[in-house]
Scaffold this motif. Structure first.
Motif, PDB file in Angstrom:
ATOM      1  N   THR A  60       0.803  -1.328   0.070  1.00 33.89           N
ATOM      2  CA  THR A  60       0.028   0.161  -0.077  1.00 33.89           C
ATOM      3  C   THR A  60       0.950   1.121  -0.122  1.00 33.89           C
ATOM      4  O   THR A  60       2.038   1.218   0.426  1.00 33.89           O
ATOM      5  N   ILE A 103      -0.904  10.038 -11.203  1.00 32.78           N
ATOM      6  CA  ILE A 103      -0.561   9.061 -10.144  1.00 32.78           C
ATOM      7  C   ILE A 103       0.607   8.035 -10.194  1.00 32.78           C
ATOM      8  O   ILE A 103       1.504   7.781  -9.373  1.00 32.78           O
ATOM      9  N   TRP A 112      -6.624  -1.199 -13.224  1.00 34.40           N
ATOM     10  CA  TRP A 112      -6.786  -0.296 -12.282  1.00 34.40           C
ATOM     11  C   TRP A 112      -8.297  -0.368 -11.792  1.00 34.40           C
ATOM     12  O   TRP A 112      -9.317  -0.375 -12.487  1.00 34.40           O
ATOM     13  N   VAL A 122     -10.900   1.769  -9.225  1.00 28.84           N
ATOM     14  CA  VAL A 122     -11.151   2.886  -8.395  1.00 28.84           C
ATOM     15  C   VAL A 122     -12.228   2.624  -7.550  1.00 28.84           C
ATOM     16  O   VAL A 122     -13.441   2.832  -8.434  1.00 28.84           O
ATOM     17  N   ILE A 138      -6.484  11.107  -4.054  1.00 30.19           N
ATOM     18  CA  ILE A 138      -6.129   9.682  -3.603  1.00 30.19           C
ATOM     19  C   ILE A 138      -6.097   9.401  -2.052  1.00 30.19           C
ATOM     20  O   ILE A 138      -5.640  10.460  -1.516  1.00 30.19           O
ATOM     21  N   ILE A 167      -3.339   3.801  -2.316  1.00 33.29           N
ATOM     22  CA  ILE A 167      -3.428   2.826  -3.203  1.00 33.29           C
ATOM     23  C   ILE A 167      -2.918   1.510  -2.908  1.00 33.29           C
ATOM     24  O   ILE A 167      -2.094   1.251  -1.836  1.00 33.29           O
ATOM     25  N   ILE A 204      -3.945  -2.530  -9.627  1.00 36.06           N
ATOM     26  CA  ILE A 204      -3.872  -1.427  -8.700  1.00 36.06           C
ATOM     27  C   ILE A 204      -5.259  -0.917  -8.297  1.00 36.06           C
ATOM     28  O   ILE A 204      -6.113  -0.593  -8.795  1.00 36.06           O
ATOM     29  N   VAL A 244      -7.400   1.891  -6.241  1.00 35.89           N
ATOM     30  CA  VAL A 244      -7.215   3.191  -5.721  1.00 35.89           C
ATOM     31  C   VAL A 244      -8.501   3.612  -4.908  1.00 35.89           C
ATOM     32  O   VAL A 244      -9.587   3.048  -5.237  1.00 35.89           O
TER      33      VAL A 244
END
Lengths: 474, 1087
Positions: free
Chosen positions: B194, B208, B250, B252, B269, B272, B293, B295
């Motif tokens: 993280t 990012i 990704w 989110v 953010i 992450i 990943i 977010v």
């Protein structure tokens, strides 16, 4: 959820919905012509002329131009790939068009066109590489990819089968909206060329006689008209690859551009791109001065015949060939307009003269054939009358021995058909290739090995069943 | 207060009774001392009684009365007014204040102090002090701060509460987002890293990805070019796929993104999470093979509404320039060339000697096209929450003018996060993120390379103010430089290339607690992307001599929706068996359409692409369409026994429309075990050992990022064919269909250890992984005799294995604190198997100076890393004719003394093209490392990190032209010392072109262009100062520098470079827009 996962590829024509209609048949046949174009836009004269003693690639002389043959040369591979793409398209048409529900005469003609184009592609391949893999089914899986080479004889057999199949089906002429498709005469003329390449004078003579006897074709009265982009697909043009400049799709050629003089005002691009073709000085000097030479090969501007070229001075790396001159080529998008003439009637006459001489000696009809060409070649004032000064420049031939006549035909072919992609193959079929090239001194020494091109290195890597031609390393 | 109590006390003192009640209940007694006798004996006998019953019993025979205020019992002599006690209680209902310090006694500003269950709260100021009004004695204050343990204090009688915050040693109770749920960090079984907000925003970044660079072991982030707005390339644990999809997924706020991630505003953010091993990623099945990943964006926090403003302004410069010939040097070299070439037959193309004698420096084209770039960013966010609703809204504007003239990037972001708790069981929320991006100067690549090779004798402009053209020079004077090369300054300003990108991303979710521990969640989200690219080249450009100005415009729009439905069950049995189960079903669909149009022949350059109808020659318009769908079932079980033994198992079953019906569905399982050794009895009392955990996992994931519709034989329209003037449509078969296509699948094994000592002040993580990706999809070159050049096949397998180490340390004393962290990753990539052929060339890199091997500079070969450089070995130059004639290249007629000696690798005595080639370099680094430090002293903070990439090679394709014949293009200054006779150089070719060589040479990849790409750089250095201002919560000013110092042997602009996007042609530098160094000045304000 199975239904949710079935996605309709809305923007794709696929095997599911193609080959259904007459329009599909037409589009698929046009596809074959379309892929054929690549070869006749460049490789054809690179192989046929630049690789010999009559022409060079301007300042950027390398590889074949210098007699250097390597299997890694990308040009061999692009040639190979282009021709087999044509063959695959033709095979697809031959296989799938028959089941389309459409006008049966038109269908038959389309299929015959596919046979003609396949024969043409195999002819280009066999005289360059020798026996190549014989593929007559469309490629739908990888089985075609690994086929080994067939023999030269097997490929010629296929060529003659294809041409025999189509020579009676194809029409003798086309209406203006179909001009450019092969005729029955084109099939016979191509057969003659293939027989001649094999050294079969008997059949060459028969096939050329059929073309001559049909009365469909004759020489253009004025030599300039043969190469005039406004007068394409004329009485002399038996089969040409069609290029059309000035459209928003790239249907044009780059032939005018490739041949144009490197004089900066005419064609500055070529100095940077290095793609120009020029005449070797020795060849240029060997041709007696006459109208045909002055019209088609220009060593210095201004030229009487091209008033639109106002630039002055030498042509560049050598005299330039004006056969593909498209006056608009630099100011228009979509390429040049000049067609590539695969076979024209002058070629047929000379093939006849050569075959007739080999079989019957220099007969009257053999002399008539060659002298018909010479007569036009000197007729500068287009009056179709042999003026004395014209005859003085290029007299009729007469009283030659068989061997003298033979050499006279070869010589005439060089003058008449130079830069039309024939010279290399003429040298090879007449057994002069090694001798002439080595004597010219313009390149490294070649040997019997170089009569055939090497099979492309990467093709052998991809298909281990392919055997390299003798004398080449893989 | 309604609790029932049981007491049996005989003859005990009254004080003892009070003590017992306080001990066994929440009640507290208040009285004035001396008001009554606490020593008098009483007896109670109460069984399951209310407090009133008990107290009535106790005081029955005494002269004492009582009152109950909530949990406070006021006791007094009957009839007496107890104003003192009441006063105290009333006072305490008003205000409470205090100071928050850290363990060293230093004040901690920015700590959130909230009254539990209310929206009443505040944040500590710069001096660590706070004060809150309207407090009840029973209120509970919650003190929280990122990185510190949250503390809860009951106010009671206190009026001042001073708190010492304790560092939350490596987030021991940190809850982190994993796929389809969250988990306590201590309970993790997989390899998950993280990164929290502070790491990314402390140094202000534009994407990012930039902020993540170097932060996570095993994640390599490369900025392939420095164009403003260019997104970095992210690879987690190496490259799996040969040709398709190596980008991580990704996610989110729970939503898988489909149209890029780089537009997300870094200031939004919160944290992450990077999922690396397959036990973590397998829950994402066919999308998980390249890592995930996750977010999490910011939510409003309870307390006063928070307004944050963050702004910075910076300048950028190029880090390095090539040392090129000046005008005189170039003209001299160029004249030498034309003197030699064909015995001077073309000498008139060179400048006359008299003119050369008068020349000086000429134009330094690099200085003409580079400038000081300017970057500015402004971010505003407002957030807050009460017990039912929390919100976060933010807006951001970025303006970046790059280091190449006229290259620009603007970006605007707007977003909302909103959550509402309707009742104890049902809550819902939405998140909306929108972004607009505008990029200008997208053809800057040609500008950069143009500036290298443009003749220095050419001025930027003519005396009349028009741009100088090398073509005009050629036509007018016959002096030759590359005449089809446009003036790079003119290109930068006049050749228009713009792109606009609009993103709208929305997600709506609701969750309902069905029973205690069982929660259902439904979400539906859409991701819409509209992308537009426009170009215009004016009619006066050389390239437009036939087309007279050309314009094109294309637009694509993509709509992607995802529906996810999950059930989560969390329960602990008997305090030692913990279960966390999630199951779900998801569906996803994407549709894309593209529209493109073009025109040429513009009589005026005024309207550019804004009005294509001005162009007299319209191009062929085109549209295209694509669609895919996916349906998935997923599930995961986490079980732990006594916080010691952990088991995770997950599975996903994916169906995708991309594949034929035979291979449409696939199953992706995973399993993991962890043992927290430090919780065992034999270690529990070991003071210095805070955490020791061993982890082991296996899982399978897939990759579905392949081109669509590969399961049908397409018939494509090709160039039409004219018969006379009759133009006919031409159609032909497009590609060879492979009916056996299936998913690329990756099996991954992971073993790891987590260690925390000295109260987790020092922690350490190490992982070893082994990944094998098989059934790789690759456009395999097939024999062209079938009429096709390639076919898509599942051809083989690739492995990635490696070690990752991470260390983190915290120290603090007094006003000083330090956080240091470091990580290092070693990845080894190898092609294990390629079916049917043991090697394939990489893609054509499109570089005109390479014509060998289909234009490829790389190869994919069994037993070697993916995409190693392939070519000839350069052994210097042939020095004498005799040496050449007796050497292995004598038969190569276009070489000779002063030209290249390429090694006869197979030793057969002859150099053969296409045969004497080998691996000449490896673009994969040996290791990548990062060392980060941050120091705080009183109001000052200082942080820096050092990032290094070690052991990779770069193929510097620029050098091919820059170190060969000077006939038209410029060359390196070092090339002045090119070969000119025996022994004069063994490196730089003679300034000549051997007979028989085509215009450009040596037209190949070879060792003389391979350079060591190792670099170590000071990636960021930030110095900040928290200005102590009473009226606002935070005022920090900082100065921050990126890429200030780079140590490298690489000769190009910047060693962080990769001109091509393909992983099969990584590490190639071909005229790329260089990555810059940046210095920023910023201010952060919290109100």
């Amino acid at each position: 959820c199975e239904g949710f996962l079935e996605v309709d590829p809305k923007n794709k024509i696929s095997s599911e919905n193609f080959f259904q209609t007459e329009a599909d048949a037409e589009a698929c046949i046009s596809g074959i012509y379309s892929v054929l174009r690549g070869h006749y836009n460049f490789n054809v004269f690179y192989f046929g002329d630049i690789s010999t003693e009559i022409a060079n690639n301007g300042e950027t002389q390398a590889n074949l131009d210098n007699g250097v043959y390597t299997s890694a040369d990308e040009r061999f591979r692009s040639f190979w790939a282009q021709m087999y793409r044509v063959i695959n398209y033709a095979n697809g048409a031959i296989k799938n068009v028959p089941s389309i529900n459409m006008d049966s005469d038109l269908k038959e003609r389309y299929i015959a066109e596919a046979h003609f184009l396949r024969a043409l592609a195999y002819f280009e391949l066999v005289r360059a590489f020798g026996g190549v893999p014989k593929i007559i089914e469309p490629t739908i899986d990888e089985s075609n990819n690994l086929l080994p080479r067939s023999t030269t004889e097997e490929i010629y057999t296929l060529i003659f089968e294809d041409l025999k199949y189509c020579e009676d089906i194809l029409p003798t002429t086309y209406s203006s909206s179909d001009k450019g498709r092969p005729t029955s005469g084109a099939a016979k003329a191509l057969m003659a060329k293939a027989y001649l390449q094999k050294g079969d004078f008997e059949n060459t003579r028969l096939k050329t006689l059929e073309v001559i006897g049909s009365g469909t074709y004759k020489l253009c009265d004025y030599l300039g008209d043969v190469f005039n982009v406004e007068k394409e697909n004329g009485i002399e043009h038996i089969f040409s690859i069609q290029f059309l400049g000035g459209t928003n799709e790239s249907m044009g050629s780059s032939i005018s551009n490739s041949f144009a003089s490197r004089n900066v005002e005419i064609n500055p691009n070529n100095i940077a791109s290095g793609a120009a073709v020029a005449t070797e000085d020795a060849f240029y000097n060997s041709i007696p001065d006459h109208f045909r030479k002055r019209l088609t090969i220009v060593s210095e501007f201004p030229s009487l015949y091209y008033p639109e070229i106002t630039a002055v001075g030498v042509a560049g790396a050598g005299p330039c060939c004006m056969k593909y001159w498209d006056p608009l080529y630099r100011t228009r998008t979509g390429g040049d307009d000049a067609n590539w003439m695969v076979i024209r009637y002058a070629d047929v006459l000379l093939m006849y003269a050569e075959a007739e001489n080999e079989i019957n000696g220099p007969t009257v009809s053999a002399y008539e054939a060659i002298n018909e060409i010479r007569k036009r070649a000197r007729d500068e004032n287009q009056n179709n009358i042999d003026d004395p000064e014209e005859i003085a420049e290029l007299p009729d031939l007469s009283g030659l021995s068989k061997d003298e006549f033979r050499r006279a035909v070869w010589n005439e072919r060089d003058m008449e058909l130079c830069f039309e992609g024939h010279h290399r193959w003429d040298l090879i079929r007449t057994g002069r290739f090694v001798e002439v090239l080595n004597a010219s001194g313009i390149a490294s020494q070649v040997s019997e090995t170089n009569i055939l091109f090497p099979i492309p290195h990467l093709e052998i890597l991809a298909n281990p069943n392919l055997e390299q031609n003798p004398g080449y390393s893989d | 207060q309604s609790a029932r109590l049981t007491f049996n006390l005989k003859n005990v003192k009254l004080s003892e009774v009070f003590d017992q009640i306080e001990k066994n209940s929440e009640f507290r007694f208040f009285y004035d001392s001396g008001d009554f006798d606490l020593t008098q004996n009483v007896t109670i006998s109460a069984d399951d009684s209310k407090i009133e019953e008990i107290l009535n019993g106790v005081f029955k025979n005494l002269d004492i009365s009582y009152e109950i205020f909530d949990r406070y019992i006021i006791v007094k002599t009957k009839g007496r007014e107890s104003s003192f006690v009441k006063n105290i209680l009333q006072q305490q209902q008003k205000t409470i204040s205090g100071k928050v310090t850290d363990s060293s006694g230093a004040p901690v500003p920015g700590v959130t102090v909230v009254v539990s269950g209310t929206s009443n709260g505040t944040v500590t100021g710069a001096d660590g002090e706070y004060s809150i009004m309207n407090i009840q004695p029973e209120d509970k204050l919650i003190f929280s701060f990122v990185g510190m343990k949250t503390q809860e204090i009951i106010v009671g009688t206190q009026s001042t509460i001073d708190i010492t915050m304790v560092v939350d040693a490596i987030g021991i109770e940190e809850v982190i987002a994993i796929g389809y749920g969250t988990m306590k960090k201590n309970d993790l079984t997989g390899s998950i890293s993280t990164v929290d907000e502070s790491k990314i925003t402390q140094r202000s970044v534009t994407t990012i990805g930039e902020g993540l660079q170097g932060q996570v072991a095993g994640v390599q982030i490369t900025q392939p070019n420095g164009h403003p707005g260019a997104s970095p390339v992210i690879r987690i644990r190496g490259v799996n796929s040969i040709q398709y999809g190596n980008d991580p997924l990704w996610v989110v706020d729970g939503f898988p993104l489909s149209s890029g991630w780089s537009y997300i505003n870094p200031n939004e953010i919160e944290t992450i999470t990077v999922l690396k091993d397959a036990s973590a990623t397998a829950i994402y099945g066919a999308n998980g093979a390249n890592g995930v990943i996750i977010v999490t964006t910011k939510k409003g926090k309870a307390g006063k509404t928070k307004i944050s403003f963050d702004t910075y302004c910076g300048v950028q410069n190029v880090t390095n320039m090539y040392d090129m010939m000046n005008a005189k040097e170039w003209a001299t070299a160029q004249r030498t060339f034309w003197e030699r070439f064909r015995n001077g037959a073309y000498l008139s193309r060179a400048f006359p000697q008299e003119e050369i004698d008068q020349m000086g420096e000429g134009t330094n084209w690099q200085e003409e096209i580079f400038r000081t770039g300017i970057i500015q960013n402004h971010n505003l966010s407002i957030s807050g929450a009460n017990e039912k609703t929390n919100f976060f809204v933010s807006g951001n504007f970025l303006n970046h003018e790059g280091i190449v003239i006229n290259s620009k990037f603007h970006k605007g972001n707007f977003s909302i996060n909103l959550e509402h708790k309707a009742n104890d069981k049902f809550s819902f929320g939405t998140s909306i993120k929108t972004a607009y991006e505008h990029k200008q100067g997208i053809s800057s690549l040609n500008v950069v390379y143009g500036a290298l090779i443009m003749a220095p004798t050419s001025p930027v402009k003519n005396e009349d103010g028009t741009y100088f053209s090398q073509n005009d020079q050629w036509i007018e004077r016959g002096i030759m430089a590359r005449i089809n090369r446009e003036n790079p300054v003119m290109m930068a300003y006049e050749q228009i290339g713009n792109s606009d990108n609009t993103h709208i991303f929305t997600n709506l979710f609701g969750s309902y607690q069905i029973t205690n521990g069982l929660t259902a969640k439904v979400s539906l989200g859409g991701d819409i992307n509209y992308y537009r690219v426009n170009h215009y080249t004016p009619s006066y450009f050389y390239s437009e001599s036939a087309s007279h100005g050309s314009a094109d415009a294309s637009a694509s729009q993509t709509f992607n929706w995802v529906n996810e439905n999950t059930l989560t069950y969390i329960k602990t049995f008997n305090d030692i068996h913990s279960l966390n189960i999630v199951g779900g079903i998801t569906a996803q669909q994407q549709k894309s359409e593209i529209l493109a149009a073009s025109a040429t022949d513009f009589y005026t350059d005024i309207t550019q692409y804004y009005d294509l109808s001005i162009g007299a020659e319209p191009g062929i318009p085109s549209t295209s369409y694509s669609e895919w769908t996916m349906v998935s079932l997923l599930g995961r079980v986490n079980y732990n026994y006594a916080d010691r033994y952990f088991v995770t198992a997950s599975a996903r079953y994916d169906g995708s429309s991309r594949f034929g019906s035979n291979n449409r569905f696939a199953f992706f399982p995973s399993g993991a075990l962890a043992w927290r050794v430090s919780q065992e009895d034999f270690l529990k009392d070991t003071d210095w050992l805070a955490n020791l955990k061993l982890r082991l996992s296996y899982g399978k994931t897939g990759n579905q990022a392949i081109p669509l519709y590969q399961n049908i034989l397409p018939y494509n329209k090709i160039t039409s064919y004219p018969f006379g003037s009759n133009i006919t449509t031409a159609v032909g078969p497009g590609s060879l269909v492979n009916p056996d296509l299936k998913w690329e699948a990756t099996d991954q094994y992971n073993a790891g250890i987590d260690l925390g000592i000295f109260n987790n002040k020092l922690s350490f993580t190490a992982d070893y992984y082994y990944k094998k990706t098989k059934d790789l999809l690759f456009n395999v070159s097939v024999p062209r005799q079938g009429g096709y050049s390639t076919v898509l096949k599942n051809i083989g397998s690739v492995e990635n294995k490696g070690f990752e180490f991470g260390v983190n340390a915290n120290l603090g004393k007094g006003d000083f604190s330090w956080n240091g962290s470091g990580n290092i990753s070693f990845n080894r990539n190898k092609v294990l198997e390629l079916a049917e052929s043991d090697r394939f060339f990489g893609p054509n890199i499109g570089w005109r100076y390479i014509s060998r091997n289909g234009g490829a500079a790389t190869i994919i070969m069994e037993g070697e890393p993916l995409g190693v450089f392939w070519g000839n070995i350069f052994d210097g130059l042939w020095q004498t004719e005799e040496e050449f004639q007796t050497g292995h290249m004598a038969t190569n007629t276009n070489v000779g003394p002063g030209f290249e000696n390429y090694r006869d690798i197979d030793g057969n005595g002859i150099f053969e093209e296409g045969v004497d080639e080998t691996i000449i370099g490896d673009p994969h680094p040996d290791f990548v490392f990062d060392v980060s430090n941050s120091f705080n002293y009183k109001h000052f903070d200082l942080s820096f990190n050092i990032y290094g990439v070690v052991g990779n090679d770069i193929f510097n394709a620029n050098l091919i032209e820059l170190t060969s014949q000077v006939n038209v293009d410029n060359a390196l200054k070092a090339y002045i010392n090119n070969w000119d006779g025996v022994g004069t150089s063994n490196k730089y070719f003679k300034n000549d072109r051997p007979t028989g060589r085509s215009g450009v040479f040596p037209n190949r990849a070879s060792t003389q262009y391979i350079e060591d790409g190792t670099f170590v750089r000071l990636q960021n250095l930030t110095f900040g100062y928290n200005v102590p201002v009473r009226v606002i919560q935070k005022l920090r000013v900082y100065v921050s520098a990126d890429n200030l110092v780079t140590l490298t042997k690489y000769s190009g602009f910047n060693p962080e470079v990769s001109s091509l996007t393909s992983d099969m042609a990584a590490g190639i530098d071909a005229g790329t827009y260089p990555v810059a160094k940046t210095v920023r000045l910023g201010v952060q304000i919290d109100l």
